[in-house]
Scaffold this active site. Structure first.
Site, PDB file in Angstrom:
ATOM      1  N   HIS A 239      61.314   8.728 -87.134  1.00 55.10           N
ATOM      2  CA  HIS A 239      61.926   9.748 -86.277  1.00 55.10           C
ATOM      3  C   HIS A 239      63.204  10.259 -86.934  1.00 55.10           C
ATOM      4  CE1 HIS A 239      64.033  11.398 -82.759  1.00 55.10           C
ATOM      5  NE2 HIS A 239      62.853  11.476 -82.182  1.00 55.10           N
ATOM      6  N   CYS A 277      60.207  15.671 -84.899  1.00 56.14           N
ATOM      7  CA  CYS A 277      60.796  15.958 -83.590  1.00 56.14           C
ATOM      8  C   CYS A 277      61.506  17.297 -83.670  1.00 56.14           C
ATOM      9  CB  CYS A 277      61.766  14.851 -83.196  1.00 56.14           C
ATOM     10  SG  CYS A 277      62.658  15.224 -81.673  1.00 56.14           S
ATOM     11  N   ASP A 360      58.493  16.344 -75.354  1.00 52.51           N
ATOM     12  CA  ASP A 360      59.662  15.482 -75.450  1.00 52.51           C
ATOM     13  C   ASP A 360      60.712  15.959 -74.470  1.00 52.51           C
ATOM     14  OD1 ASP A 360      61.184  13.429 -76.418  1.00 52.51           O
ATOM     15  OD2 ASP A 360      61.950  14.555 -78.133  1.00 52.51           O
ATOM     16  N   HIS A 361      61.236  15.054 -73.732  1.00 50.85           N
ATOM     17  CA  HIS A 361      62.268  15.340 -72.721  1.00 50.85           C
ATOM     18  C   HIS A 361      61.808  16.478 -71.804  1.00 50.85           C
ATOM     19  CE1 HIS A 361      65.484  13.568 -75.625  1.00 50.85           C
ATOM     20  NE2 HIS A 361      64.428  12.817 -75.495  1.00 50.85           N
ATOM     21  N   TYR A 377      63.704  12.052 -69.179  1.00 48.25           N
ATOM     22  CA  TYR A 377      62.258  11.839 -69.020  1.00 48.25           C
ATOM     23  C   TYR A 377      61.778  12.053 -67.586  1.00 48.25           C
ATOM     24  CZ  TYR A 377      62.217  10.202 -73.791  1.00 48.25           C
ATOM     25  OH  TYR A 377      62.320  10.151 -75.156  1.00 48.25           O
TER      26      TYR A 377
END
Ligand code: DNO
Length: 402
Positions: A239, A277, A360-361, A377
């Site tokens: 990541h 990401c 993501d998020h 989240y």
């Protein structure tokens, strides 16, 4: 593209039933309760697999554990000191046990001390939704006046230092505590929770470690674990730094395409790959995300699709988390690049042609504001993100007649 969803285990306020209803096909999770440096046993892995596979009422969920996020890499491994040998053995032991249970993709990061870092967990945007934000002035206020890190002045120009001073002076004890908590006390998924004295001690451990040293330590780590992963048919994926620039005087080595290229070239095994990401990398205006997918795509084993709104044109600047199709990253171009990579893989007959991604998020919207799930989240914010991303995938696939 395989639609996955991060689940923090049975304590997560967003349940496996919710994940199903959101339409996800697979789950991303980790054994967060196992301390860093210890082996994940087959029993514990099998137990988590069973939890993923079951709905609240006992019926099968149809979901499987697709990706591990993350097996934490200990500070000893990152600094190549203390118990690093034992921790490496444990890391490899966890890989073997995961492979035996059929879990093949493992995300990790090599960020010193802190995993992802934000200064505000509930920043209100124009719609009334709230999101996570990194504000450079708040961060400088933390660094200079709360952590009181030695040498911190040199890392900020005069304007930022002055603004940080004004901001710190206006904070009462609660505000200082809240900022400290947001920055260092461990955001979801981070392996450790730190106190201020812990952080100061950890920073001292990195005193003699520069960028080249940290990169050498990551290369050494991968030279040992990648052959094992290859033998087991597994995929490791690193990541990026979040945010993608140095913080607290610590080295950062996974912030740009050049950083990734160096590591991919140093350990040229396809088992050593990338978690791309778009949210982390997208906080820097000089990262060309679709281009990175075109050029590094064959090593991208996992995708985090997220968008950020950059608040300045600087490489190191403030940003907040935007809606998945909003913000500064052209998400349609990113997805088009992923679909191109998948096509190349199908044509080459690769078994991993479908790349797992997760929304993501997400911003907190509607009932997220009362559910209080893990910061970043939320159930509905992520569901909205997944739905939007799914729409783009369907649209681009349709246009190509796929
Ligand atoms: C934050 C996450 C990170 C990530 C790790 C991967 O939301 O993306 O905590 O899981 O850095 O090792």
């Amino acid at each position: 593209m395989r639609q996955t969803w991060r689940w923090f285990g049975p304590k997560d306020l967003v349940s496996i039933d919710d994940v199903r209803e959101a339409g996800a096909e697979g789950v991303v999770t980790a054994l967060h309760h196992v301390p860093t440096g210890e082996v994940w046993t087959r029993d514990e892995i099998a137990k988590r697999k069973a939890e993923v596979a079951r709905r609240r009422d006992g019926r099968t969920s149809g979901l499987v554990w697709d990706v591990v996020e993350s097996i934490p890499v200990s500070e000893d491994i990152k600094t190549r000191s203390g118990n690093w040998r034992a921790h490496m053995e444990a890391w490899i032991g966890s890989l073997r046990n995961l492979a035996a249970e059929g879990v093949e993709t493992v995300c990790y990061n090599f960020m010193p001390v802190l995993d992802w870092t934000r200064t505000d967990l509930a920043y209100e945007v124009a719609t009334g939704a709230t999101c996570m934000r990194f504000d450079l002035v708040d961060f400088a206020a933390f660094d200079l006046f709360i952590l009181e890190r030695e040498g911190a002045e040199a890392d900020y120009d005069e304007a930022i230092r002055a603004a940080a001073k004004t901001r710190a002076d206006a904070m009462d004890d609660d505000a200082r505590m809240a900022l400290g908590r947001n920055v260092v006390f461990g955001l979801p998924g981070a392996a450790d929770n730190f106190t201020l004295p812990d952080v100061r001690a950890r920073l001292r451990d990195y005193a003699g470690i520069g960028t080249a040293d940290l990169r050498a330590n990551l290369t050494a780590f991968l030279s040992i674990v990648a052959p094992v992963a290859e033998e087991l048919g597994m995929r490791l994926c690193c990541h990026p730094d979040d945010p993608p620039f140095p913080l607290l005087g610590l080295p950062r080595i996974m912030s740009t395409e050049a950083d990734y290229t160096k590591i991919m070239d140093a350990v040229p095994s396809s088992a050593s790959g990338i978690t791309l990401c778009t949210g982390s990398l997208g906080a820097r205006p000089d990262n060309d995300l679709p281009g990175m997918i075109d050029r590094l795509g064959d090593r991208v084993h996992f995708l985090h699709l997220r968008n950020v709104a950059r608040e300045s044109g600087d490489v190191r600047g403030s940003f907040h988390e935007a809606e998945h199709l909003g913000g500064d990253t052209d998400m349609v171009a990113v997805i088009a690049a992923v679909l191109r990579e998948e096509r190349r893989r199908y044509e080459a007959g690769r078994p991993d042609a479908s790349i797992p991604f997760r929304p993501d998020h997400g911003q907190d919207i509607l009932d997220d504001k009362t559910r209080h799930a893990q910061p970043g989240y939320p159930a509905i914010g992520r569901l909205k993100g997944l739905a939007e991303l799914r729409g783009v995938i369907a649209g681009l696939g349709h246009a190509k007649g796929a």
